[in-house]
Design an enzyme around this catalytic site. Structure first.
Site, mmCIF file in Angstrom:
data_model
loop_
_atom_site.group_PDB
_atom_site.id
_atom_site.type_symbol
_atom_site.label_atom_id
_atom_site.label_comp_id
_atom_site.label_asym_id
_atom_site.label_seq_id
_atom_site.Cartn_x
_atom_site.Cartn_y
_atom_site.Cartn_z
ATOM 1 N N ALA A 1 -4.604 -7.052 -8.215
ATOM 2 C CA ALA A 1 -5.834 -6.390 -8.662
ATOM 3 C C ALA A 1 -6.004 -6.368 -10.185
ATOM 4 O O ALA A 1 -6.777 -5.563 -10.703
ATOM 5 C CB ALA A 1 -5.854 -4.966 -8.112
ATOM 6 N N HIS B 1 -8.344 -1.238 -14.475
ATOM 7 C CA HIS B 1 -6.997 -1.411 -15.036
ATOM 8 C C HIS B 1 -7.141 -2.114 -16.374
ATOM 9 O O HIS B 1 -7.738 -3.197 -16.439
ATOM 10 C CB HIS B 1 -6.134 -2.274 -14.129
ATOM 11 C CG HIS B 1 -5.951 -1.713 -12.751
ATOM 12 N ND1 HIS B 1 -5.261 -0.556 -12.491
ATOM 13 C CD2 HIS B 1 -6.383 -2.159 -11.554
ATOM 14 C CE1 HIS B 1 -5.277 -0.317 -11.188
ATOM 15 N NE2 HIS B 1 -5.953 -1.269 -10.594
ATOM 16 N N ASN C 1 1.622 -1.140 -7.391
ATOM 17 C CA ASN C 1 1.651 -2.599 -7.214
ATOM 18 C C ASN C 1 1.278 -3.307 -8.508
ATOM 19 O O ASN C 1 1.934 -4.261 -8.924
ATOM 20 C CB ASN C 1 0.707 -3.018 -6.095
ATOM 21 C CG ASN C 1 1.216 -2.565 -4.745
ATOM 22 O OD1 ASN C 1 2.340 -2.875 -4.366
ATOM 23 N ND2 ASN C 1 0.414 -1.817 -4.028
#
Ligand SMILES: NC(=O)c1ccc[n+]([C@@H]2O[C@H](COP(=O)([O-])OP(=O)(O)OC[C@H]3O[C@@H](n4cnc5c(N)ncnc54)[C@H](O)[C@@H]3O)[C@@H](O)[C@H]2O)c1
Length: 279
Positions: free
Chosen positions: A132, A230, A200
């Site tokens: 991601a 992020h 993750n």
């Protein structure tokens, strides 16, 4: 893996088995088109209703397996997409059976050295998609130089922390937050314990950069945040890099970013074709 076996794999039909038929496993299964390079040969989920339901949406017939051993037997490559406490053991069994493995639950491999060593010993490959986040390609490249610092700032809407144990334990009143507020700042090992849902991405950065101890994690929320984002900032001998990803969620699982699915599908495509772009 020797270059001759690499060539063989790129040419022949690679048998793919899906371990975990949730949001990610299901979408990956649907992406495998039996196109002469890869063939979907197995589905296994600890909850049989999940694998049976996925089977109904696939053109391949009768590929649900009753046990993990059966799945291993039917596969050359295992796609790990489970949310299991024993994920490491499941991956270890695949490697011992000389299967290549694509790992989605990267957080379970934050100290992954022993698993990678096992894969090397067995002559098989471990694939870890970027998932991601953006920037893994550059972090891998700069890992060959000195890295001074890496900061991952994860921003999520307030509802994303509603059932977080750390927030409850710290008695943070989410309803009183009116502007951007840092909920957590610390190293990866602390982040694993306090925010397992975010780990993750942090683990992928740690593994790609090889700079686990230089990595700081910040987790923030605000009523103004509508998507999960992020942001990576890293600096070192190479200069400085900044990336930001704003992710829509996977329609089948709001905890999973859709980019994680796309990243895994593309990683597999490159593996099947034997052409790798990036880094
Ligand atoms: N790398 C990344 O960027 C990234 C992003 C999102 C999610 N993930 C991780 O990928 C994994 C899968 O995510 P998801 O959204 O598909 O989860 P999900 O909850 O939708 O699906 C997980 C499936 O695994 C099955 N399962 C659990 N234990 C099992 C076992 N022992 N054997 C077989 N099946 C088992 C469950 O029944 C479920 O169907 C999770 O660990 C998640 O944290 C990684």
């Amino acid at each position: 893996m020797s270059s001759s076996s690499l060539k063989t794999k790129a040419k022949s039909n690679i048998r793919v088995g899906i371990l975990g038929c949730g949001a990610i496993g299901s979408r990956i299964a649907k992406s495998i088109k039996d196109d002469g390079r890869a063939v979907l040969t197995g589905l296994f989920d600890i909850n049989p209703a999940k694998s049976e339901n996925l089977q109904k949406h696939l053109p391949q017939k009768n590929i649900v397996k009753k046990s993990y051993d059966e799945l291993l037997h039917a596969s050359d490559l295992v796609v790990e997409a489970v949310n299991a406490p024993d994920t490491r053991e499941l991956v270890r069994r695949a490697l011992l059976a000389r299967k290549d493995v694509l790992i989605m639950s990267v957080g379970k491999f934050i100290e992954g050295e022993s698993i990678f060593a096992l894969a090397q010993k067995q002559g098989v490959r471990v694939l870890i998609p970027s998932g991601a986040i953006a920037g893994v390609d550059a972090l891998k490249a700069v890992s060959q130089q000195r890295i001074d610092r890496i900061t991952l700032t994860t921003r999520k809407p307030i509802y994303g922390f509603a059932d977080n144990a750390f927030v409850q334990q710290k008695r943070i009143n989410l309803s009183q937050i009116t502007k951007e507020t840092i909920l957590f700042e610390g190293n990866v090992r602390e982040a694993v314990k306090c925010f397992p849902q975010n780990i993750n991405v942090a683990a992928t950065i740690a593994l790609a950069s090889g700079a686990r101890d230089k990595l700081r994690i910040r987790i923030a929320t605000s009523p103004e945040f509508k998507v999960n984002s992020h942001e990576i900032e890293a600096a070192g001998d190479f200069g400085r890099l900044v990336t930001k990803t704003e992710n829509v969620v996977c329609p089948d699982n709001p905890k999973t970013s859709y980019l994680a699915v796309l990243s895994a599908v593309r990683t597999l495509k490159e593996y099947f074709q034997g052409v790798k772009i990036g880094t």
